[in-house]
Design a protein around this motif. Structure first.
Motif, PDB file in Angstrom:
ATOM      1  N   LEU A 190       0.873  -1.294  -0.067  1.00  0.00           N
ATOM      2  CA  LEU A 190      -0.099  -0.050  -0.003  1.00  0.00           C
ATOM      3  C   LEU A 190       0.958   1.161   0.088  1.00  0.00           C
ATOM      4  N   PHE A 191       0.646   2.142  -0.974  1.00  0.00           N
ATOM      5  CA  PHE A 191       1.342   3.352  -0.905  1.00  0.00           C
ATOM      6  C   PHE A 191       0.304   4.424  -0.466  1.00  0.00           C
ATOM      7  N   SER A 192       0.774   4.757   0.791  1.00  0.00           N
ATOM      8  CA  SER A 192      -0.241   5.759   1.519  1.00  0.00           C
ATOM      9  C   SER A 192       0.197   7.393   1.258  1.00  0.00           C
ATOM     10  N   TYR A 193      -0.272   8.219   0.808  1.00  0.00           N
ATOM     11  CA  TYR A 193       0.179   9.320   0.473  1.00  0.00           C
ATOM     12  C   TYR A 193      -0.747  10.345   1.684  1.00  0.00           C
ATOM     13  N   HIS A 194      -0.064  11.517   2.068  1.00  0.00           N
ATOM     14  CA  HIS A 194      -1.000  12.443   2.445  1.00  0.00           C
ATOM     15  C   HIS A 194      -2.124  13.199   1.708  1.00  0.00           C
ATOM     16  N   GLY A 195      -3.394  13.339   2.261  1.00  0.00           N
ATOM     17  CA  GLY A 195      -4.181  13.748   1.497  1.00  0.00           C
ATOM     18  C   GLY A 195      -4.247  15.266   1.262  1.00  0.00           C
ATOM     19  N   ILE A 196      -5.036  15.747   0.196  1.00  0.00           N
ATOM     20  CA  ILE A 196      -5.488  17.126   0.194  1.00  0.00           C
ATOM     21  C   ILE A 196      -6.876  17.204  -0.315  1.00  0.00           C
ATOM     22  N   PRO A 197      -7.684  18.298  -0.004  1.00  0.00           N
ATOM     23  CA  PRO A 197      -8.933  18.359  -0.658  1.00  0.00           C
ATOM     24  C   PRO A 197      -9.049  18.229  -1.969  1.00  0.00           C
ATOM     25  N   GLN A 198     -10.154  17.438  -2.327  1.00  0.00           N
ATOM     26  CA  GLN A 198     -10.268  17.224  -3.922  1.00  0.00           C
ATOM     27  C   GLN A 198     -10.196  18.368  -4.799  1.00  0.00           C
ATOM     28  N   ARG A 199     -10.988  19.477  -4.035  1.00  0.00           N
ATOM     29  CA  ARG A 199     -11.127  20.618  -5.109  1.00  0.00           C
ATOM     30  C   ARG A 199      -9.847  21.341  -5.201  1.00  0.00           C
ATOM     31  N   TYR A 200      -8.750  21.174  -4.333  1.00  0.00           N
ATOM     32  CA  TYR A 200      -7.392  21.877  -4.959  1.00  0.00           C
ATOM     33  C   TYR A 200      -6.964  21.247  -6.091  1.00  0.00           C
ATOM     34  N   VAL A 201      -7.172  19.949  -6.418  1.00  0.00           N
ATOM     35  CA  VAL A 201      -6.937  19.283  -7.678  1.00  0.00           C
ATOM     36  C   VAL A 201      -7.803  19.730  -8.769  1.00  0.00           C
ATOM     37  N   ALA A 202      -9.212  19.419  -8.397  1.00  0.00           N
ATOM     38  CA  ALA A 202     -10.117  19.839  -9.831  1.00  0.00           C
ATOM     39  C   ALA A 202     -10.293  21.278  -9.955  1.00  0.00           C
ATOM     40  N   GLU A 203     -10.063  22.249  -8.973  1.00  0.00           N
ATOM     41  CA  GLU A 203     -10.321  23.689  -9.285  1.00  0.00           C
ATOM     42  C   GLU A 203      -8.979  24.211  -9.301  1.00  0.00           C
ATOM     43  N   HIS A 225       9.830  -8.067  -7.542  1.00  0.00           N
ATOM     44  CA  HIS A 225       8.936  -8.836  -6.943  1.00  0.00           C
ATOM     45  C   HIS A 225       7.290  -8.332  -7.465  1.00  0.00           C
ATOM     46  N   ALA A 226       6.902  -9.658  -7.690  1.00  0.00           N
ATOM     47  CA  ALA A 226       5.471  -9.450  -8.169  1.00  0.00           C
ATOM     48  C   ALA A 226       4.581  -9.365  -7.000  1.00  0.00           C
ATOM     49  N   ILE A 227       3.635  -8.090  -6.825  1.00  0.00           N
ATOM     50  CA  ILE A 227       2.896  -7.982  -5.712  1.00  0.00           C
ATOM     51  C   ILE A 227       1.940  -7.076  -6.110  1.00  0.00           C
ATOM     52  N   ALA A 228       0.724  -7.146  -5.431  1.00  0.00           N
ATOM     53  CA  ALA A 228      -0.493  -6.361  -5.742  1.00  0.00           C
ATOM     54  C   ALA A 228      -0.238  -5.149  -5.096  1.00  0.00           C
ATOM     55  N   TYR A 229      -0.697  -4.044  -5.484  1.00  0.00           N
ATOM     56  CA  TYR A 229      -0.600  -2.597  -4.787  1.00  0.00           C
ATOM     57  C   TYR A 229      -1.407  -1.701  -5.090  1.00  0.00           C
TER      58      TYR A 229
END
Length: 324
Positions: A190-203, A225-229
């Protein structure tokens, strides 16, 4: 010969895990319009009427769990100091320092020190691999504000991101590969990134989401290595819509769907902090195990990894030489 400087900038940390110090840190951090983009008067009422009277006490309990006496307290401060020391040792001819956006030493203070020394060439490295208006954008504001009325401005080189630099990707991939070699039966990465509000990306057209995606894909290409992600986002704050899928919901879903062994890496963080040590390695560990998972392995950020420091040294030399 030009006097050259390097300034590493990280987010910041409370002075201690005491509620009063956490309150001071949160007040500074959450007052930044880059972080919370709402009408100022409205947000001031929310911040001072609903958040600061209550949240610091709760957050202080979380900080207390990650405060490490062996590191002198804050892991973020410790690792930022260590990277600064190691980088200084590898960059002869440069004066290497660090600053924090929302704690001490602050950006203006260190920039003034450089000015007093007569630094003529300054490379600024925000310690965020991916660009976001909420992080690197805020650094730009602080630097611009400092030099707004200064009579002398050095040659400035601000490294906006390094999310797709092949050398950085390789260092990141190496740390993940070590975890995969140690846990070859893992079901998912699992690649877990810090989130930001969706509107920052969309708008606002913040490129952060796309850069996180590129980081993930480039890293996976280098793993033997073959692994689901999956790529997820953590640290949601407030009622609005944030980037998805959420890390918390994903770890629960994976466990409920039969995943027993999970590896989690946090590529938007270069140093351990509350979001990595408490939110991921404590909270999300419990979510996964309580939902039926058996083993949860947290892959620490690069911290003071020597290969990472070598990469930063190369980055500084290239930027100051090419643009100086």
């Amino acid at each position: 010969m030009k006097k050259s400087g390097v300034l590493l900038i990280n987010l910041g940390t409370p002075k201690s895990a005491a509620p009063k110090d956490v309150r001071q840190f949160l007040s500074h951090f959450l007052s930044d319009p880059r972080v919370i983009d709402m009408p100022r008067a409205f947000w001031w009422l929310i911040l001072h009427g609903m958040i600061l009277p209550f949240r610091p006490k709760h957050s202080a309990k979380m900080y207390a769990q990650i405060w490490d006496p062996e590191l002198g307290g804050s892991p973020l401060l410790y690792y930022t100091q260590q990277v600064t020391k190691k980088l200084q040792a590898g960059l002869l001819g440069y004066d290497v320092r660090f600053a924090m956006s929302y704690s001490q030493p602050n950006i203006a203070q260190v920039l003034q020190d450089f000015n007093d020394q007569g630094i003529e060439d300054l490379t600024i490295v925000p310690m965020y691999p991916q660009f976001s208006t909420t992080t690197v954008g805020s650094v730009y504001d602080a630097v611009a504000q400092f030099y707004l009325k200064k009579a002398h401005i050095p040659h400035l080189h601000i490294i906006t991101d390094f999310y797709q630099d092949a050398r950085y990707i390789q260092v990141l991939a190496n740390t993940i590969q070590q975890a995969l070699d140690a846990h070859p039966q893992a079901d998912e990465l699992l690649f877990s990134y810090h989130g930001i509000p969706q509107r920052y990306v969309a708008e606002k057209k913040d490129p952060y989401f796309e850069q996180c995606h590129i980081t993930t894909e480039m890293t996976m290409e280098r793993l033997d290595h073959a692994i689901a992600y999956e790529m997820t986002f953590q640290s949601k704050f407030g009622p609005g819509a944030w980037l998805t899928p959420a890390t918390q919901e994903t770890v629960v879903k994976l466990a409920q769907n039969g995943a027993k062994e999970l590896l989690v890496v946090t590529p938007s963080f270069t140093a351990d902090c509350l979001e990595t040590l408490y939110e991921i390695d404590t909270e999300n560990r419990h979510y996964f195990l309580d939902a039926g998972g058996s083993e949860f392995h947290f892959i620490a950020p690069l911290n003071d990894n020597d290969e990472f420091v070598d990469f930063l040294a190369q980055l500084v030399r290239e930027n100051s030489a090419a643009q100086g």
